[in-house]
Design an enzyme around this catalytic site. Structure first.
Site, PDB file in Angstrom:
ATOM      1  N   GLU B  64      39.878  41.959  51.889  1.00  0.00           N
ATOM      2  CA  GLU B  64      39.372  43.139  51.167  1.00  0.00           C
ATOM      3  C   GLU B  64      39.457  44.413  52.004  1.00  0.00           C
ATOM      4  OE1 GLU B  64      38.075  40.144  50.844  1.00  0.00           O
ATOM      5  OE2 GLU B  64      37.815  39.812  48.702  1.00  0.00           O
ATOM      6  N   HIS B 133      27.411  36.654  43.752  1.00  0.00           N
ATOM      7  CA  HIS B 133      28.404  36.976  42.722  1.00  0.00           C
ATOM      8  C   HIS B 133      27.778  37.684  41.529  1.00  0.00           C
ATOM      9  CE1 HIS B 133      31.068  34.192  44.859  1.00  0.00           C
ATOM     10  NE2 HIS B 133      32.065  34.593  44.111  1.00  0.00           N
TER      11      HIS B 133
END
Ligand SMILES: Cc1ncc(C[n+]2csc(CCOP(=O)(O)OP(=O)(O)O)c2C)c(N)n1
Ligand SMILES: Cc1ncc(C[n+]2csc(CCOP(=O)(O)OP(=O)(O)O)c2C)c(N)n1
Ligand SMILES: [Mg+2]
Ligand SMILES: [Mg+2]
Lengths: 323, 330, 330, 323
Positions: B64, B133
């Site tokens: 990322e 999440h």
């Protein structure tokens, strides 16, 4: 690395036990798929079908006091580390009886008493933690080792690199166990790594690396034992590359539109670690069927247990946010 | 001649904005994990690989930080990259690049550089995705000068705002919500850009203003329906862009209604609602007949168990209760 | 028998808390970049290598992520690590580990784990350190359930609160400010722990409450002096711990003064002051005679040029002006 | 890698130009130390004394259109990339006439027109950016290369690893130029890296690596030219390891209490890249003195220019926060 001595080879009875554990995991995962499809299990789940030998072989080699960290694909590691199927299944159902009291779910299984420091659903996220556990062992001069499970996909993450560097620099007793199933979700190894041989990753730090057939539970056991012995002797961390196969979709529900159907079927029929071990042990059909029934029954029992578990009381929502 | 309209889901609207930009403009491309054959974890980019090929629909490793950095670098060279971060929880990994670079390169260079990068991400609770999440992280970015923050709640807004984000010369962090992807709306084929920094009055009303974002917009609308039965007329304002913020639209509404509730799925403490409440009491103090109420998630990591998650995240009931309290007070 | 007192600088106070804990407790150790021979970039750990050796005063590579992760792991095993992040701007690199792990491990494990990790960091403006070495980032962490956030403004508080942070069973992000390191105060040799979550009334007053943090505490005290000349009596409240926040202390003060200013060096938008303002108007609405004013940095990256930096960051003049406005209004 | 051909060797006149540039940088940095100590320059500054040959040799090999990214130690790179000393010095003084209009300062020097995309004061922070610039070149099929300068310390950062992996995976035209001065602030190489040969870092990605004597400007030029040619030909990125020396404290004000005094003095007297080049060119004392005076004068001019520069107007504070 010293030659393997008798102590690091599994005893004859051991392989049978490995088979039992692998069967338990297999049936467990198959039930998870079904229970998830029936919407009994909430959230989302990743099963470890095909990778049972890695979890079982590696965990069997650990000494009492050693610890593991795990990943989003955590059921197999947790079961292999000794958490009862009931507690794992109850967790997947979000019940108080679950190994994380229903707070964690499939991607966050913990069993600290049994040396399972938990699983990170952030890919690579636990590698620093395992390194830190090893730092604690080192500072306290305890002969303990931390073993981190992670996938090939995690080797692209910065934290992997930083942790490997730190562990080797400080000669920490940690084993980095990479389960190379050649997929990161839908991304094949060649689309996330420019190198095919992931042991090269360890060379960047001068770290000892071992490669092992992850479908051969005995080989995994031996390699892990060797790695653990190395780490325990304060000789530094070890990178263990277990070549394995994901014989299931990435998560339940994944259609695998990205994966060649024939390759997949061929792999499933040729790379099953349970079939390999069964052959190796030359078990009679009856004996094997008996083991299967045992595993099936244990999983059925776990499902029943989970179904009858207790939903956490909303009144307890704010418990354990802080110690 | 009547214009053609099609039903777009929020997911399709996002995809359509990207695809239309990519058809028109070779400088636009998208990269992220599993966005190619797989179509992304939420299937937002499904089919785009076939149309645009693997160079412009780039499957990426689990990196990322570097992906965001690469987006910044390509943007500095004049391209308009879109980086997809699979879950907004993983923006934590890109934080350094976004905060220290994307937001600041223009300023630090004395205006020499632009960073026309769009970082798309999604997340949100309501499906037991647990603590890593499902958290809402938009608030962090609202306070970073140099970044823009967009959070659409309808297909129309998603499409029009994503287009504007792609063509904005600054780095935009673009939040989608998992529970909105299947929302549908009729939209003209022709894309209508929506300017950044303009709120939308999602419902007009007289008695109380609800400032809501993301999934709390439909929830607030439902709460407004319910309140109407009690004779309470609710105005729902969706800022859509959280930075730059359309302060005037919010203040104008509150000056009319004299009461304000702010609702989001993020944790209440230090959430975007804190900024709205602070702002409203600062700039409309004399109009306010009641304190600005904040509706948001409880102060805990997101629990996995459905029984706990339901108790933690705010939905229409909490908005309704806040409306009632606010209108009821003095 | 009078107790011995010594003049401690803020820097020495921080060092003393670490050293006393390390003398007493083999589980406490510190790691970070350049903290050994060099004594850290701000010389906070100077001399500690000699006393405690390189295992417990660990010089580290430039790996903020792994260092934080290693701190979490060691803490999970029952140690009490202190990780020094050289500048708080680099907390961006540790964000994933702090937000997704340190803050959540206990909750996700259903209470099996504790993470008694202290992450010390420092930063702040006022010396042309520019956009990547001077921003204030404490606000991000205040909104993350599971983390505690401490920001002392005096040597006494620094020492007493750092001690409590080290011995707290949760992850504490501990902010020091570069402009405070040379502040001095007489302290007893004996360390006095200060409990987390308790505000300090830095000055008692009647007409207006200033809630200030870090370097804005001395600035607020100076502004209060100045306001006193105008016949305005200012109470200055220093929360010291931003999470858990001593809401009662703030509210009690505001209920007395009916007016409130909140001041920090961080950017105003989405700063900690937004939370305080939102909270005060929520819980003391009926007491407020004026809107809560927020004093904070301007909405830009930190500029390098001294002429710009001075114009960007708030000091006593801005606090004084806000006091005057607040008291002047209605 | 192909053998070096004539084109990639510096012409005879070039070495003289290199010397001039290196002298300019040296005098510039020495003035910076003094002006900083006299509190004329605010903030904090890192000088590149000892590393002049890397900056000059590498930048000389770049083609028009190539871009660089730099670090906290950015003056040398910026000067070598062609930004006038006046603009750099004015920036250090925080003046509008500075190369970042006074907004950046010593650690944030930009000159986009000349291909300098700026310097990151976060160690390793620009490596993704350089990779992204190369991605733009690749997508647009432009024969341009991005070159990222960074130090040995940066090789411990996660972003370094992620960027190297991405660049090699996508065969991007980027050159990773590591200036190994064996120090990361006060931390010697052995305290931040478990390996002594940093080219091993590149092996983890199968990336081509070159090692070069960073005190020999011609060697740096040749190696960089080779690396650029490789990258430009779409053969993938190159890791260039330039072994160099920090012949100054980490930043002005650093007392170097951690560094052996004798080692330091010995290094200063034996590893000066300017002395080496002077010897190589067999310059007369007069000619060298003349070059020194030229450099000195240019720097004195830059200081005067900076001193008379304009402080940014506070009214312009919010300019360029957004485009
Ligand atoms: C930092 C981060 N990025 C992306 C994801 C989404 N994601 C979950 S699993 C996965 C693939 C992981 O691959 P690997 O590490 O090989 O493990 P495997 O799934 O093969 O067991 C991805 C991309 C994530 N969880 N964390
Ligand atoms: C991420 C980050 N951590 C720490 C620092 C503080 N710091 C500035 S320079 C430096 C050492 C860098 O060493 P190296 O990369 O070898 O470059 P050199 O200073 O030798 O040129 C450190 C630790 C920083 N700027 N960024
Ligand atoms: Mg994998
Ligand atoms: Mg160095």
């Amino acid at each position: 690395m010293t030659e393997l001595d008798f102590m690091t080879s599994p005893q004859s009875g051991e392989l049978g036990r490995f088979l039992q554990q692998m069967l338990l995991i297999r049936y467990f995962e198959q039930q998870v798929e079904e229970r998830y499809r029936d919407a009994e299990i909430p959230g989302f789940v990743h099963v470890a079908i095909g990778q049972e030998a890695v979890a079982v072989g590696a965990c069997a080699a650990l000494a009492p006091g050693d610890v593991i960290t795990s990943t989003h694909r955590s059921h197999a590691h947790t079961l292999a580390k000794g958490t009862p199927a009931r507690a794992v299944m109850a967790e997947l159902y979000g019940k108080v009886e679950g190994c994380s009291r229903g707070r964690g779910g499939s991607m966050h299984l913990y069993d600290v008493e049994r040396g399972n420091l938990g699983s990170s659903a952030v890919v690579g996220g636990a590698l620093g933690i395992a390194t830190g556990a090893a730092l604690a062992f080192s500072l306290r001069s305890e002969p303990r080792v931390a073993l981190a499970f992670f996938g090939d996909g995690a080797t692209a993450s910065g934290l992997f690199h930083e942790s490997m560097n730190l562990a080797q620099l400080w000669r920490l007793p940690v084993v980095f166990l990479c389960e190379n199933n050649r997929w990161a979700e839908s991304t094949p190894l060649a689309q996330h790594s420019p190198i095919a041989d992931l042991t090269q990753r360890a060379q960047a730090f001068g770290m000892t690396a071992l490669e092992v057939d992850g479908q051969d539970v005995e080989a995994v056991y031996r390699a892990t034992a060797e790695a653990l012995a190395h780490a325990r002797s304060a000789a530094g961390p070890v990178f263990v590359l277990a070549e394995t196969y994901r014989l299931a979709p990435h998560n339940v529900g994944d259609q695998q539109e990205y994966r060649d159907k024939e390759e997949y079927e061929l792999t499933r029929s040729t790379q099953d670690p349970i079939a390999k071990l069964r052959e190796r042990l030359a078990l009679s059909d009856e004996r094997f069927a008996e083991l299967e029934r045992e595993a099936e029954a244990a999983v059925a029992d776990a499902v029943e247990f989970a179904r009858h578990g207790t939903d956490p009381d909303p009144q307890t929502l704010l418990e354990d946010v802080y110690a | 001649m009547p214009e053609t309209k099609t039903r777009f889901s929020y997911r399709e609207a996002v995809r359509d904005a990207m695809s239309q930009a990519m058809r028109r403009d070779p400088d636009v491309f998208v990269m992220g994990q599993d966005i190619a054959e797989h179509g992304g974890s939420q299937k937002v980019t499904l089919g785009m690989l076939e149309e645009f090929g693997p160079d412009r629909v780039r499957n990426a490793p689990i990196s990322e930080m570097a992906l965001t950095g690469a987006g910044i670098g390509a943007a500095m060279l004049g391209m308009r990259p879109i980086v997809e971060i699979m879950y907004e929880d993983f923006l934590t990994l890109a934080m350094e690049q976004l905060v220290n670079h994307a937001a600041k390169e223009r300023y630090m260079s004395g205006g020499q550089l632009k960073v026309p990068l769009t970082v798309r991400t999604q997340g949100g609770a309501g499906w037991s995705s647990a603590a890593q999440h499902g958290q809402q992280t938009e608030g962090w970015f609202v306070g970073v000068p140099g970044l823009k923050v967009v959070y659409p709640s309808t297909p129309r807004d998603a499409r029009g705002l994503l287009w504007s984000s792609i063509y904005d010369d600054n780095c935009v962090v673009f939040f989608e919500h998992v529970q909105l992807y299947n929302q549908r709306e009729e939209l003209p084929e022709e894309l209508e850009p929506i300017p950044l920094g303009k709120a939308r009055i999602a419902r007009a009303g007289e008695d109380v203003t609800v400032v809501a974002t993301g999934p709390l917009v439909p929830e607030a609308l439902a709460a407004a329906e319910q309140a109407e039965q009690d004779g309470i007329s609710v105005e729902v304002v969706d800022p859509r862009t959280l930075q730059p913020l359309d302060e005037e639209a919010i203040l104008e509404s509150v000056r009319k209604t004299s009461r304000c509730v702010v609702a989001h799925e993020a944790v209440r403490r230090m959430g975007f609602g804190a900024e709205v409440a602070a702002l409203v009491q600062e700039k409309a103090f004399d109009w306010l007949d009641a304190p600005v109420e904040r509706v948001g998630a409880c102060f805990s990591p997101l629990p996995f168990a459905p029984s706990l998650e339901r108790a933690c995240i705010p939905r229409r009931e909490q908005v309704y209760a806040a409306i009632k309290r606010t209108v009821g007070s003095e």
